[in-house]
Design an enzyme around this catalytic site. Sequence first.
Site, PDB file in Angstrom:
ATOM      1  N   VAL A 614      33.085 -46.639  66.768  1.00  0.00           N
ATOM      2  CA  VAL A 614      34.297 -45.975  67.235  1.00  0.00           C
ATOM      3  C   VAL A 614      34.461 -44.619  66.563  1.00  0.00           C
ATOM      4  CG1 VAL A 614      36.819 -46.121  67.346  1.00  0.00           C
ATOM      5  CG2 VAL A 614      35.424 -48.159  67.739  1.00  0.00           C
ATOM      6  N   SER A 618      35.796 -40.657  55.921  1.00  0.00           N
ATOM      7  CA  SER A 618      35.291 -40.119  54.660  1.00  0.00           C
ATOM      8  C   SER A 618      34.644 -41.178  53.781  1.00  0.00           C
ATOM      9  CB  SER A 618      36.426 -39.431  53.902  1.00  0.00           C
ATOM     10  OG  SER A 618      37.473 -40.354  53.655  1.00  0.00           O
ATOM     11  N   VAL A 622      33.764 -47.127  61.487  1.00  0.00           N
ATOM     12  CA  VAL A 622      34.623 -48.067  62.199  1.00  0.00           C
ATOM     13  C   VAL A 622      33.915 -48.500  63.480  1.00  0.00           C
ATOM     14  CG1 VAL A 622      36.862 -48.414  63.306  1.00  0.00           C
ATOM     15  CG2 VAL A 622      36.690 -46.970  61.271  1.00  0.00           C
ATOM     16  N   ASP A 729      48.386 -39.604  53.412  1.00  0.00           N
ATOM     17  CA  ASP A 729      47.434 -38.937  54.313  1.00  0.00           C
ATOM     18  C   ASP A 729      47.877 -39.056  55.768  1.00  0.00           C
ATOM     19  OD1 ASP A 729      45.217 -37.388  54.808  1.00  0.00           O
ATOM     20  OD2 ASP A 729      43.827 -39.068  54.917  1.00  0.00           O
TER      21      ASP A 729
END
Length: 895
Positions: A614, A618, A622, A729
């Site tokens: 997908v 970092s 996935v 983040d």
Amino acid sequence: MQICIATDEQSLLAIKAHITDPNKILATNWSQGTSFCTWIGVTCSRRHPRVTALNLFNMGLEGTVAKEIGNLSFLTYLNIRNNSFSGAIPIEIGNLRRLRVLQMSFNQLDGEIPIEMGRLSNLTYLNLEMNKLNGEMSQSIFNLSRLTLLSLVGNELSGTIPFSINIGLPNLERLFLGINRFTGRIPDSISNLTNLKILDLANNSFSGHIPITLGNLHNLETLNLQVNQFTNDLSIPEQDFITPLTRCSYLINILFSVNPITGLLPKSIGNMSTSLENFSAFSCEINGIIPDEIGNMSSLISLALAKNDLTGMIPPTIGQLRNLQRFGIEDNKLWGSIPYSFCNLENLYYASLEGNALSGQLPRCMGNLVSLRELYMAKNEFSSNIPSTLWSFEQILAINLSHNVFDGSLPLDIGNLESVVVLDLSGNQFSGEIPITMGQLQSLNALVLSNNKLHGRIPESFDNLKSLQYLDLSHNNFSGEIPKSLEKLSDLVYFNVSFNELSGEIPDGGSFRNFTPDFFRSNNGLCGASRFNVEVCKMNNRKSSNKSRLLRYILPPIVAIAFAATISIMYLRYRSRKSLLLPKSNSHFDIIRHRMSYYELLRATNNLDEANLVGRGSIGSVYKGIFDNEMIVKVFNLELQGALKSFDTECQILSSIRHRNLVKVITSCANLDFKALVLEYMPNGNLDKWLYSPDNFLNFTQRLRIMIDVASAIEYLHEGYSSPVIHCDLKPSNILLDEDMVAHVGDFGISKLLTQDQRIAQTKTLGTIGYMAPEYGSAGLVSTSVDVYSFGILLMETFTRHKPTNEMFLGELTLKSWVFEALPNDLMKIVDVDLLNVDEENFGAKNEMLKSIIELALECTNNSPEERLNIKVALLRLKQIKFELEEMRPEKNLL
């Protein structure tokens, strides 16, 4: 909740129940027979209330201000700043004849300012800024003779300043009318306010000449007339807008920017107050030269003269401004070389000289500018070699020397720029190879070397540029292969090597999966995947082919069997460890409750096949997995620094929190060499895709709902859990959308879990450039305000469809400043063009809602953490906008 006074102990407890932070109740005193609660400054008696002060500052309260407030006749101090009070200011407030201080800023109060306020004859301080007050400002306000401060900033008020202002407000010291809809001229009578220290009329529609009588305000410290329609009275010989102000000996700030003033900078500018620190006159249609006398402004910290019609040379006297930190003269018609005295500006932090006709060599003494952090000299005619001293700035953040005539080679010393984030040397005549030391620039976010005469290979050392997002090497003479190691640059979103002489295979992993053929065209020797519109690569020999087949088809099953055997042996030993086990949830994914084995995970993802990939982040990749339901498998690359810590952090946080707007963890898979989390699958991808993919579109309502979902998740993390959780983040790629387009916040790899007593922490792990709050990026300080700042940036990005890292945001211009400058009248210039259509029936209503959203975003991104909104307040205001939208929708088809 309404402002109320407790008449008995039960009522007191009810009030306290709404105030969750005990520190907000400065003091309470309850004794038998006392009929009113007591806070600091509040006195009570048995029969008659003698409440003298009511302080409800920053308590997260909402609702209306009750008309019963007018019964507190002994009140002298009322502060409800920074809450979510809405509705009109009750006319009963005019009964508070003893009131001296009225502070109602940063709420959602609307309607007109009641004329009854003019009865508050003892009022000395009136602050109604940052609300939604509208209509013409009541003239009764200008009759409060004891008033020393009047602030109405950030409302929707209209009307003019009365000519009798000096009679009604003889004691006024600070007048703030900025960011409204006021019109008309500045009355000459304002010069009779002899106590006036601050006059702020910015961001309105004032017009006419700047009165020469402003020079009579001898105590004036700040004059802010920015963003209006003021002009200079050129009908009077020798008249200018500066000379009269030389009589104001205490001036610190003069702000004229964005007015059609015209005229010259007079020599009298050198006679300005010796205390003057800020002089801003960009976009004022000023012409002529910069006078030598400007060197007399010895205390100047910021000088902004950009976007005018200035000509001539930079005067050598500029070097006398030893305290200068910001110097902006971009987009003028200046010519000649930079004077040697420029090197005397040892405190200079920001210098922008781009967009002129400056020429010659850069002074070799530029190494003396030890404080320099941002240097912009693009679009000039500078030539010859860049002096070696320029590469000694270890702390510089941005250098833009593009579109000049610099030549020579790039030196090895360029590796000394340890902190540089943006380096743009494009559009010059640099030759030679890229020095290998450029791979040492670990902070580099954007590197632009296009349109030069560089040759040789692309250095393998570029794979060390872990922060790199933008790399443009187009229109040079580079040869050889594109290093496959560049696939490691997980943040890379732009990579352009077109119009070179490159050969070999185009990498197809990592970020290269997202690049288009245009990035590689006019390189006749390149080959690779058909989607790049190049020839398919031919294998060099059978040995290479056999090796590839071995790695691709034979090795994975062997590794899988070995891992499966290891997991089977160790399963019972590790199953009792609770640190990685997730509690049961009530979701429809309860089918999988146990920790998943490595073999099960491989089977579900087809041996982690690239077809199921997908995305890459970092610290890992996935994959989409098919279990009893579709789910996402986040695999952590343990070879990368911080991956194990990130896995532990996500396990710790996500295993114990549950909210409809947070990504759910279903289970985990962990052994000594492999770590993975199994997450709820989000079929609609992330917000980044929906904002920037040409195949997707979000309408106004969808964007608003997504932002409400995100704010709800952050509110839960900050206040709904036993200890505050800081995400750290927030950005579009971490906002995932389910099949119903409900937003879920994910990726908690760098999140911080504070203790119950902790309000701030420090970290060395930073978030994404462009979204980080100033204190987070510079000092690693983390608090709930950090998430609020990121949310504000995210809010701006969602409705403007401009990333904070967009290449247009260089130098002084940022997403935040770009948005701020567009308010209140140029909203059409910044919002996504697909959201506003001037021809639609409800354009006005939608425009006002968007304005409210953008204003909210700016309040969330205040540079000071203490001045940012609480996320709860932001959520309430977004919900109010959504409510108004839904009220209109059936009749007006607003979607």
